[in-house]
Design an enzyme around this catalytic site. Structure first.
Site, PDB file in Angstrom:
ATOM      1  N   LYS A 154       8.970 -28.523 -29.685  1.00 53.14           N
ATOM      2  CA  LYS A 154       7.795 -28.477 -28.832  1.00 53.14           C
ATOM      3  C   LYS A 154       8.244 -28.494 -27.380  1.00 53.14           C
ATOM      4  O   LYS A 154       9.104 -29.315 -27.005  1.00 53.14           O
ATOM      5  CB  LYS A 154       6.903 -29.701 -29.111  1.00 53.14           C
ATOM      6  CG  LYS A 154       6.325 -29.735 -30.525  1.00 53.14           C
ATOM      7  CD  LYS A 154       5.133 -28.820 -30.654  1.00 53.14           C
ATOM      8  CE  LYS A 154       4.379 -29.057 -31.956  1.00 53.14           C
ATOM      9  NZ  LYS A 154       3.235 -28.137 -32.099  1.00 53.14           N
ATOM     10  N   ASP A 178       7.618 -23.956 -29.651  1.00 53.45           N
ATOM     11  CA  ASP A 178       6.152 -23.963 -29.595  1.00 53.45           C
ATOM     12  C   ASP A 178       5.698 -24.565 -28.271  1.00 53.45           C
ATOM     13  O   ASP A 178       5.920 -25.742 -27.999  1.00 53.45           O
ATOM     14  CB  ASP A 178       5.583 -24.793 -30.763  1.00 53.45           C
ATOM     15  CG  ASP A 178       4.067 -24.687 -30.862  1.00 53.45           C
ATOM     16  OD1 ASP A 178       3.450 -23.998 -30.018  1.00 53.45           O
ATOM     17  OD2 ASP A 178       3.496 -25.289 -31.796  1.00 53.45           O
ATOM     18  N   GLU A 205       5.948 -19.696 -30.036  1.00 54.98           N
ATOM     19  CA  GLU A 205       4.573 -19.839 -30.465  1.00 54.98           C
ATOM     20  C   GLU A 205       3.688 -20.186 -29.258  1.00 54.98           C
ATOM     21  O   GLU A 205       4.022 -21.082 -28.483  1.00 54.98           O
ATOM     22  CB  GLU A 205       4.545 -21.007 -31.463  1.00 54.98           C
ATOM     23  CG  GLU A 205       3.535 -20.911 -32.559  1.00 54.98           C
ATOM     24  CD  GLU A 205       3.613 -22.156 -33.443  1.00 54.98           C
ATOM     25  OE1 GLU A 205       2.580 -22.783 -33.632  1.00 54.98           O
ATOM     26  OE2 GLU A 205       4.725 -22.493 -33.920  1.00 54.98           O
ATOM     27  N   ASP A 230      -0.964 -19.103 -32.225  1.00 54.07           N
ATOM     28  CA  ASP A 230      -1.464 -20.247 -32.983  1.00 54.07           C
ATOM     29  C   ASP A 230      -2.888 -20.561 -32.485  1.00 54.07           C
ATOM     30  O   ASP A 230      -3.872 -20.170 -33.124  1.00 54.07           O
ATOM     31  CB  ASP A 230      -0.540 -21.464 -32.843  1.00 54.07           C
ATOM     32  CG  ASP A 230      -0.993 -22.642 -33.693  1.00 54.07           C
ATOM     33  OD1 ASP A 230      -2.034 -22.526 -34.377  1.00 54.07           O
ATOM     34  OD2 ASP A 230      -0.330 -23.692 -33.692  1.00 54.07           O
ATOM     35  N   LYS A 252      -3.172 -21.755 -40.505  1.00 61.47           N
ATOM     36  CA  LYS A 252      -3.218 -23.127 -41.039  1.00 61.47           C
ATOM     37  C   LYS A 252      -4.492 -23.242 -41.870  1.00 61.47           C
ATOM     38  O   LYS A 252      -5.562 -22.826 -41.400  1.00 61.47           O
ATOM     39  CB  LYS A 252      -3.258 -24.145 -39.901  1.00 61.47           C
ATOM     40  CG  LYS A 252      -2.036 -24.113 -39.008  1.00 61.47           C
ATOM     41  CD  LYS A 252      -2.170 -25.043 -37.817  1.00 61.47           C
ATOM     42  CE  LYS A 252      -0.942 -24.937 -36.915  1.00 61.47           C
ATOM     43  NZ  LYS A 252      -1.128 -25.623 -35.623  1.00 61.47           N
TER      44      LYS A 252
HETATM   45 MG    MG Z   1       1.605 -24.380 -32.793  1.00 59.78          MG
END
Ligand code: MG
Length: 336
Positions: A154, A178, A205, A230, A252
């Site tokens: 991240k 991400d 991402e 995302d 997701k």
């Molecule tokens: Mg993500």
């Protein structure tokens, strides 16, 4: 048919920091559907990013009536009926979808991957997520991920490049990044991605705000690695708008409303030539086990939500040396 639900709190092994917030625990809602002496189990993992939380899930579930649906195999009708109860509420709808699929699998006495006709052995290795951390803790975090072949890092702070450099100095593993919409404009994103490319990263991402479709399209043209949507892709309604601006999408089940909706989205996305990433929220083994049954359709798997918590009330699919390992237990594969 009887519907029950209850709130649970999942405690994280370590504070989980993204460009948006830091969490120590999350509230989830477990759904149970009883019929014919069989209980199907589902989970809602709501995200405030999509205007959902445990209260909105419970309020939505209170409006659901299951009693008049006698034939539980009529998923198209039953889930369509639940969908018509209200807009949004995707994680609540996902919980119902998972519980019904679990019930059907248990009733037929087969695991869902077999019900769907998918190959349980062809699931890409899952990534393990390292949230934004102090540079000094990165080494320890990389060590903790020793059983995984792919790391998802991240980013979204001033230290982004140093973090990626440090991870690369420590390991040869595949690194995915991400940004969670954390970079302020396309020029900043381009500069960061160009700098990170030197360290060999697989993809990025959601570099920019979800609504900045044009910015993402520009980035896609100007960098050498895939850009994955995302936050820009919640469900199938967003696909037409974003399909040319990204190289792939992170699906997701909690964002799009369940397994059935995910399968539909995967088919359309593949038709448009998009890469498929199957991701998750921080979830118990209920949500992660459910998603694992469709994971063989994905190019990239990021199903580690259950591995980031210390009080998982359930046991289901296992992650062995970074590989999701489906079992032969019926339904979503929970172990009693
Ligand atoms: Mg993500």
């Amino acid at each position: 048919m009887n519907l029950r639900f209850r709130e649970i709190e999942l405690k994280l092994n370590y504070p989980f920091k993204t460009s948006r917030d830091t969490k120590n625990s999350v509230k989830r809602v477990i759904v149970e559907i009883d019929h014919d002496g069989i209980t199907g189990i589902g989970e809602a993992a709501p995200s405030p990013r999509y205007n959902e939380n445990e209260t909105t899930v419970i309020e939505f579930l209170k409006k659901i009536s299951v009693a008049h649906h006698e034939d539980k195999f009529l998923l198209e009708e039953i889930l369509g009926d639940f969908d018509s109860v209200g807009a949004g509420n995707y994680s609540a709808k996902a919980a119902l979808d998972i519980a019904l699929h679990d019930w059907i699998g248990k009733k037929m006495n087969i695991p869902l991957w077999k019900y769907f006709g998918f190959n349980s052995t062809k699931i890409p290795s899952t990534s393990f997520t390292i949230s934004i951390d102090d540079l000094n803790l990165i080494e320890e975090k990389v060590k903790q991920a020793k059983n995984f072949h792919v790391l998802k890092i991240k980013v979204g702070t001033d230290d982004d490049i140093e973090i990626i450099k440090k991870v690369r100095d420590l390991t040869d593993k595949s690194i995915r990044v991400d940004a969670n919409e954390g970079w302020k404009n396309k020029e900043v994103a381009l500069e960061k991605i160009m700098a990170m490319e030197k360290f060999g990263i697989e993809f990025v991402e959601q570099p920019l705000q979800s609504s900045d479709i044009e910015g993402h399209a520009w980035l896609k043209e100007n960098v050498n690695i895939p850009i994955i949507a995302d936050e820009s892709l919640v469900n199938i309604n967003d696909l037409a708008l974003i399909k040319d601006a990204f190289d792939g999408i992170n699906i997701k089940i909690m964002k799009c409303g369940g397994l059935r909706k995910s399968l539909e989205l995967i088919q359309f996305a593949k038709y448009f030539g998009l890469k498929i990433m199957l991701g998750c929220m921080i979830e118990s083994s209920v949500g992660i086990s459910a998603a694992s049954h469709i994971a063989s359709l994905a190019d990239y798997v990021d199903l580690d939500g259950n591995l980031l918590i210390k009080n998982d009330p359930f046991k289901g699919v296992e992650t062995i040396n970074g590989k999701i390992t489906l079992n032969n237990i019926s339904g979503i594969g929970l172990i009693n």
